[in-house]
Design an enzyme around this catalytic site. Structure first.
Site, short mmCIF file in Angstrom:
data_model
loop_
_atom_site.label_atom_id
_atom_site.label_comp_id
_atom_site.label_asym_id
_atom_site.label_seq_id
_atom_site.Cartn_x
_atom_site.Cartn_y
_atom_site.Cartn_z
N ASP A 62 25.77 -33.24 -73.95
CA ASP A 62 25.77 -34.69 -74.18
C ASP A 62 26.90 -35.29 -73.33
N LEU B 86 28.17 -38.25 -73.92
CA LEU B 86 28.90 -39.18 -74.79
C LEU B 86 28.93 -40.59 -74.20
N THR B 87 27.75 -41.19 -74.12
CA THR B 87 27.68 -42.63 -73.81
C THR B 87 28.23 -43.36 -75.03
N THR C 97 8.58 -40.97 -78.20
CA THR C 97 8.56 -42.04 -79.21
C THR C 97 7.17 -42.65 -79.33
N ASP C 98 6.90 -43.23 -80.49
CA ASP C 98 5.60 -43.93 -80.66
C ASP C 98 5.52 -45.19 -79.80
N GLU C 99 6.68 -45.67 -79.30
CA GLU C 99 6.66 -46.92 -78.52
C GLU C 99 5.89 -46.78 -77.21
N TYR D 76 12.58 -49.67 -71.97
CA TYR D 76 12.83 -48.43 -72.71
C TYR D 76 11.54 -47.62 -72.85
N SER D 77 10.50 -48.25 -73.41
CA SER D 77 9.28 -47.46 -73.68
C SER D 77 8.59 -47.05 -72.38
N LYS E 114 10.39 -43.98 -71.25
CA LYS E 114 10.02 -42.83 -72.09
C LYS E 114 8.60 -42.37 -71.73
N PRO F 99 21.38 -49.86 -89.82
CA PRO F 99 22.86 -49.83 -89.89
C PRO F 99 23.50 -51.17 -89.54
N LYS G 82 20.65 -60.21 -89.87
CA LYS G 82 20.03 -61.02 -88.80
C LYS G 82 18.63 -60.51 -88.50
N LEU G 83 17.66 -61.38 -88.79
CA LEU G 83 16.26 -61.02 -88.62
C LEU G 83 15.72 -61.66 -87.35
N ARG H 149 13.23 -60.94 -80.01
CA ARG H 149 13.34 -60.04 -78.85
C ARG H 149 12.23 -60.37 -77.87
P1 NAD Z 1 20.96 -42.29 -79.53
O1 NAD Z 1 21.09 -43.40 -78.56
O2 NAD Z 1 21.57 -42.42 -80.87
O3 NAD Z 1 21.55 -40.95 -78.88
C1 NAD Z 1 21.31 -40.58 -77.55
C2 NAD Z 1 22.30 -39.48 -77.18
O4 NAD Z 1 22.02 -39.08 -75.83
C3 NAD Z 1 23.77 -39.92 -77.22
O5 NAD Z 1 24.56 -38.94 -77.82
C4 NAD Z 1 24.13 -40.08 -75.75
O6 NAD Z 1 25.50 -39.85 -75.48
C5 NAD Z 1 23.24 -39.02 -75.10
N1 NAD Z 1 22.95 -39.33 -73.71
C6 NAD Z 1 22.48 -40.50 -73.20
N2 NAD Z 1 22.37 -40.41 -71.86
C7 NAD Z 1 22.73 -39.15 -71.51
C8 NAD Z 1 22.81 -38.46 -70.29
N3 NAD Z 1 22.48 -39.04 -69.14
N4 NAD Z 1 23.23 -37.18 -70.31
C9 NAD Z 1 23.59 -36.58 -71.48
N5 NAD Z 1 23.54 -37.19 -72.66
C10 NAD Z 1 23.11 -38.46 -72.70
O7 NAD Z 1 19.41 -42.00 -79.61
P2 NAD Z 1 18.53 -41.52 -80.85
O8 NAD Z 1 18.10 -42.69 -81.62
O9 NAD Z 1 19.20 -40.39 -81.51
O10 NAD Z 1 17.24 -40.98 -80.06
C11 NAD Z 1 17.18 -39.63 -79.61
C12 NAD Z 1 15.83 -39.37 -78.99
O11 NAD Z 1 14.79 -39.63 -79.93
C13 NAD Z 1 15.52 -40.26 -77.78
O12 NAD Z 1 14.84 -39.48 -76.83
C14 NAD Z 1 14.63 -41.34 -78.34
O13 NAD Z 1 13.77 -41.85 -77.35
C15 NAD Z 1 13.86 -40.55 -79.39
N6 NAD Z 1 13.34 -41.31 -80.54
C16 NAD Z 1 14.17 -42.13 -81.26
C17 NAD Z 1 13.69 -42.76 -82.40
C18 NAD Z 1 14.58 -43.64 -83.25
O14 NAD Z 1 14.10 -44.24 -84.21
N7 NAD Z 1 15.88 -43.75 -82.98
C19 NAD Z 1 12.36 -42.58 -82.78
C20 NAD Z 1 11.53 -41.76 -81.99
C21 NAD Z 1 12.05 -41.12 -80.89
O1 DAU Z 2 9.57 -46.50 -82.87
C1 DAU Z 2 10.55 -45.63 -82.42
C2 DAU Z 2 11.69 -46.39 -81.78
O2 DAU Z 2 12.41 -47.02 -82.84
C3 DAU Z 2 12.61 -45.51 -80.94
O3 DAU Z 2 11.89 -45.00 -79.87
C4 DAU Z 2 13.82 -46.31 -80.44
O4 DAU Z 2 14.72 -45.46 -79.76
C5 DAU Z 2 14.52 -46.92 -81.64
O5 DAU Z 2 15.61 -47.72 -81.22
C6 DAU Z 2 13.55 -47.75 -82.46
O6 DAU Z 2 13.15 -48.94 -81.72
P1 DAU Z 2 13.02 -50.37 -82.43
O7 DAU Z 2 13.15 -51.40 -81.39
O8 DAU Z 2 11.83 -50.41 -83.32
O9 DAU Z 2 14.35 -50.28 -83.38
P2 DAU Z 2 15.48 -51.35 -83.72
O10 DAU Z 2 16.31 -50.73 -84.81
O11 DAU Z 2 16.18 -51.85 -82.52
O12 DAU Z 2 14.67 -52.55 -84.34
C7 DAU Z 2 13.75 -52.35 -85.41
C8 DAU Z 2 13.04 -53.67 -85.66
O13 DAU Z 2 13.98 -54.60 -86.22
C9 DAU Z 2 12.51 -54.33 -84.40
O14 DAU Z 2 11.28 -54.97 -84.72
C10 DAU Z 2 13.57 -55.38 -84.05
C11 DAU Z 2 14.11 -55.78 -85.41
N1 DAU Z 2 15.55 -56.17 -85.50
C12 DAU Z 2 16.46 -55.35 -84.90
C13 DAU Z 2 17.81 -55.63 -84.98
C14 DAU Z 2 18.85 -54.75 -84.32
C15 DAU Z 2 15.94 -57.28 -86.23
O15 DAU Z 2 15.09 -58.02 -86.80
N2 DAU Z 2 17.27 -57.55 -86.33
C16 DAU Z 2 18.23 -56.79 -85.72
O16 DAU Z 2 19.43 -57.11 -85.84
#
Ligand code: NAD
Ligand code: DAU
Length: 336
Positions: free
Chosen positions: A37, A39-40, A125-127, A152-153, A156, A194, A207-208, A275
């Site tokens: 990792d 560590l971004t 991801t499902d996106e 992003y999507s 991916k 979070p 914030k919605l 968004r």
């Molecule tokens: P995150 O952003 O919390 O973590 C990503 C991690 O990757 C971080 O620790 C970052 O430092 C590291 N990273 C980023 N760029 C890098 C690089 N160039 N080299 C090495 N390390 C690097 O992401 P997450 O939410 O934990 O998602 C992890 C994976 O799961 C992703 O591939 C994402 O597309 C997928 N995913 C996420 C969700 C979701 O709801 N968060 C859902 C489905 C799939």
């Molecule tokens: O579906 C899987 C994806 O889910 C992953 O691939 C992505 O990495 C992950 O970030 C997540 O994407 P979303 O865009 O769905 O997640 P996010 O938490 O950013 O937002 C969830 C929904 O909530 C989206 O419809 C936007 C909305 N939102 C988000 C934020 C941050 C709000 O209404 N208020 C907010 O403050």
């Protein structure tokens, strides 16, 4: 299980990667784990606290660096590739790091597993499937055509296509999974759940985006981890599995549930700018992984999972506080 298993987890200091490392640490006590990792802003070494260094080795490095990737892949048995730029809002604002990490980084992983003939599991991801209408009965499944909406999507989706091409053209041994929205401990405060919990903890209002009708299909990160382990051990080479836990909720419902469970009035939130290109609904049909691999999620009560997550953020202020002001300053810049 083979005592020599060494699993390389890219992005293992991020949210889902770290949950996966903790899960494997408990479930497969004979395995060695290497985390790669860079560590971004989203990575945090504290996510790996409590894990014994004799079993978990951390390497700070970038997946776009082919030499580092090749050296680590050579030594391991499995590669599970989580590392990515993951936040949609960031990708709309600044797509370049997404192209770099999600596409070029995945290319480097593929070249290394090709060279050393290692088994890869690629986390997607499902996106990548775009979005669904609010009232249609259809859900995403393994046959759904790709139709990504955001940078992003799209990156991916690009990384998934690279994996498919390396499987077909070079015979790389790989599986893929496309999971829905995760929640649980260690999730960065930029993400919906979070962000709202910590806004309330800091005395502000959730914030919605827009009207808040958008639907996400929530799954606990530990259930995502158990799904990935099932695919790694029992999945068929070259196959894709969708992972989801039937957790559809509108964003408005999620915010109301958070407010309720934090002792606030459920109307105590603000609408902010929507968004751009905001996907309306995601929903996963997980029949394949359940039927073929016998996987089932453990966290089927979303409200209980949310309560546990709220408790985690309440008890771990030192973990999220350093990121909070920086994150809100970024949101202020983009007007959300
Ligand atoms: P995150 O952003 O919390 O973590 C990503 C991690 O990757 C971080 O620790 C970052 O430092 C590291 N990273 C980023 N760029 C890098 C690089 N160039 N080299 C090495 N390390 C690097 O992401 P997450 O939410 O934990 O998602 C992890 C994976 O799961 C992703 O591939 C994402 O597309 C997928 N995913 C996420 C969700 C979701 O709801 N968060 C859902 C489905 C799939
Ligand atoms: O579906 C899987 C994806 O889910 C992953 O691939 C992505 O990495 C992950 O970030 C997540 O994407 P979303 O865009 O769905 O997640 P996010 O938490 O950013 O937002 C969830 C929904 O909530 C989206 O419809 C936007 C909305 N939102 C988000 C934020 C941050 C709000 O209404 N208020 C907010 O403050």
């Amino acid at each position: 299980m083979d005592r020599k298993v060494n699993i390389l987890v890219t992005g293992g200091a991020g949210f889902i990667g770290a949950n996966f490392v903790h899960y494997i640490y408990k479930q497969r006590p004979d395995w060695q784990i290497t985390v790669l990792d860079c560590l971004t802003y989203a990575g945090n070494l504290a996510n790996l606290d409590g894990l014994n260094e004799s079993r978990v080795k951390f390497v700070k490095g970038n997946i776009c660096d082919g030499e580092t990737v090749a050296r680590l892949v050579k030594e391991c048995y499995y590669v599970v590739h989580f590392a990515a730029e993951s936040h949609v809002d960031n990708s709309v604002h600044s797509p370049w790091p997404f192209v770099q990490t999600n596409i070029v980084g995945t290319y480097q992983i593929l070249e290394a597993v090709r060279k050393y003939n290692k088994r890869l599991h690629h986390i997607s991801t499902d996106e990548v499937y775009g979005d669904l209408e609010l009232n249609e009965s259809r859900k995403f499944n393994e046959e759904t055509p790709y139709n990504p909406s955001s940078p992003y999507s799209a990156t991916k989706a690009g990384s998934d296509h690279l994996v498919y091409a390396w499987i077909r053209s070079f015979g790389v041994q790989a599986t893929l999974s496309n999971c829905s929205n995760n929640y649980g401990p260690y999730q960065h405060v930029e993400k919906l759940i979070p962000r709202q919990i910590t806004e309330i903890l800091e005395g502000r209002r959730p914030k919605l985006y827009g009207e808040g009708k958008n639907v996400r299909d929530w799954i606990h990160a530990e259930d995502h981890s158990s799904g990935v382990l099932a695919i790694l051990e029992k999945g068929k080479n070259g196959e894709t599995y969708l992972i989801g836990a039937d957790g559809e909720r509108s964003n408005r419902e999620v915010i109301e549930l958070i407010l309720k469970n934090m002792g606030k009035d459920t109307t105590d939130f603000d609408h902010v700018a929507d968004r751009p290109g905001h996907d309306m609904r995601y929903a996963i049909d997980s029949t394949k992984i359940r039927g073929e691999l016998g996987w089932t999620p453990k966290y089927t009560d979303f409200e209980q999972g949310l309560k546990d997550t709220i408790a985690w953020y309440k008890n771990n202020e030192a973990w999220w506080k350093p990121q909070k002001a920086i994150t809100e300053a970024k949101y202020l810049e983009i007007g959300r």
